[in-house]
Write a protein that holds these residues in place. Sequence first.
Motif, mmCIF file in Angstrom:
data_model
loop_
_atom_site.group_PDB
_atom_site.id
_atom_site.type_symbol
_atom_site.label_atom_id
_atom_site.label_comp_id
_atom_site.label_asym_id
_atom_site.label_seq_id
_atom_site.Cartn_x
_atom_site.Cartn_y
_atom_site.Cartn_z
ATOM 1 N N ALA A 175 1.458 6.693 7.929
ATOM 2 C CA ALA A 175 0.132 6.341 7.426
ATOM 3 C C ALA A 175 -0.477 7.537 6.696
ATOM 4 O O ALA A 175 -0.186 8.687 7.011
ATOM 5 C CB ALA A 175 -0.774 5.920 8.570
ATOM 6 N N GLN A 183 5.270 -2.370 6.152
ATOM 7 C CA GLN A 183 3.822 -2.601 6.159
ATOM 8 C C GLN A 183 3.071 -1.323 5.789
ATOM 9 O O GLN A 183 2.128 -1.364 5.001
ATOM 10 C CB GLN A 183 3.380 -3.082 7.551
ATOM 11 C CG GLN A 183 1.906 -3.392 7.653
ATOM 12 C CD GLN A 183 1.549 -4.728 7.041
ATOM 13 O OE1 GLN A 183 2.362 -5.630 7.017
ATOM 14 N NE2 GLN A 183 0.344 -4.831 6.525
ATOM 15 N N GLU A 224 3.422 -0.748 2.081
ATOM 16 C CA GLU A 224 2.533 -1.640 1.331
ATOM 17 C C GLU A 224 1.100 -1.097 1.340
ATOM 18 O O GLU A 224 0.417 -1.081 0.315
ATOM 19 C CB GLU A 224 2.580 -3.039 1.930
ATOM 20 C CG GLU A 224 1.793 -4.063 1.152
ATOM 21 C CD GLU A 224 1.891 -5.450 1.769
ATOM 22 O OE1 GLU A 224 0.856 -6.147 1.798
ATOM 23 O OE2 GLU A 224 2.985 -5.840 2.213
ATOM 24 N N SER A 225 0.671 -0.633 2.495
ATOM 25 C CA SER A 225 -0.660 -0.056 2.625
ATOM 26 C C SER A 225 -0.783 1.209 1.772
ATOM 27 O O SER A 225 -1.790 1.406 1.077
ATOM 28 C CB SER A 225 -0.931 0.260 4.094
ATOM 29 O OG SER A 225 -2.151 0.918 4.237
ATOM 30 N N GLN A 226 0.226 2.056 1.806
ATOM 31 C CA GLN A 226 0.218 3.272 0.990
ATOM 32 C C GLN A 226 0.195 2.944 -0.495
ATOM 33 O O GLN A 226 -0.503 3.593 -1.267
ATOM 34 C CB GLN A 226 1.445 4.139 1.290
ATOM 35 C CG GLN A 226 1.289 4.990 2.496
ATOM 36 C CD GLN A 226 2.433 5.996 2.607
ATOM 37 O OE1 GLN A 226 3.233 6.176 1.702
ATOM 38 N NE2 GLN A 226 2.502 6.651 3.754
ATOM 39 N N SER A 245 -1.086 0.378 -1.970
ATOM 40 C CA SER A 245 -2.439 -0.043 -2.309
ATOM 41 C C SER A 245 -3.362 1.176 -2.405
ATOM 42 O O SER A 245 -4.154 1.308 -3.341
ATOM 43 C CB SER A 245 -2.947 -1.023 -1.258
ATOM 44 O OG SER A 245 -4.284 -1.352 -1.499
ATOM 45 N N TRP A 246 -3.256 2.072 -1.439
ATOM 46 C CA TRP A 246 -4.081 3.284 -1.410
ATOM 47 C C TRP A 246 -3.798 4.145 -2.642
ATOM 48 O O TRP A 246 -4.723 4.637 -3.298
ATOM 49 C CB TRP A 246 -3.790 4.055 -0.122
ATOM 50 C CG TRP A 246 -4.749 5.162 0.184
ATOM 51 C CD1 TRP A 246 -5.882 5.081 0.934
ATOM 52 C CD2 TRP A 246 -4.662 6.519 -0.239
ATOM 53 N NE1 TRP A 246 -6.502 6.314 1.000
ATOM 54 C CE2 TRP A 246 -5.771 7.210 0.289
ATOM 55 C CE3 TRP A 246 -3.745 7.234 -1.017
ATOM 56 C CZ2 TRP A 246 -5.993 8.567 0.074
ATOM 57 C CZ3 TRP A 246 -3.973 8.581 -1.237
ATOM 58 C CH2 TRP A 246 -5.081 9.238 -0.696
#
Length: 179
Positions: A4, A54, A57-59, A61-62
């Motif tokens: 994260a 997951q 994917e979050s990274q 977007s960030w």
Amino acid sequence: AIQAVSSTATYFDILLGVPPTFTIDTAQLRRNFLRLQQAVHPDSVSQLSAVERQLAESQSSWINHAYSTLKDPLQRAHYMLELRNAAVREDDNVVDPELLSEIMETREAIEAAGSEAEIAALREINDEEIKETVRMLEQAFGEEEMEEAQHLTRRLQYLKRVDQTIQEWELGPPIEEYH
């Protein structure tokens, strides 16, 4: 392994490896963005666990949000002000009488424009005003003059709205079809 993004990391830390600064190397920003996006692209992480996919994917977007924020001078100015607890809200009312007068004069000039040549001249003036305001923002942030940076960010907001209004004028009114 994919991890994260740190809650204390700034867009500058991740995309440029530098402390927050208004003056950035946009070519380096783009290269770093593309390299980071490739690392978290679904094709690059397809063999990893569901949790890591997951996180990727979050990274992704960030990273996309960080890139779009830093590449645009207005968004970058807003972000830097937020980092310094001096945010300017989009809906802040203009209190500078000189800027308010300029806003009204420019709107009237756009509304009164009767030709593409007149609009082109207004666009050229506005483009120069944007460049000058960005230059002044670089100076204000470089000298840690946050009140001036706030004022210039509001001015740049206004100039970007003028640019949008000019683009809408150039597109012309919508054509109505009658049947």
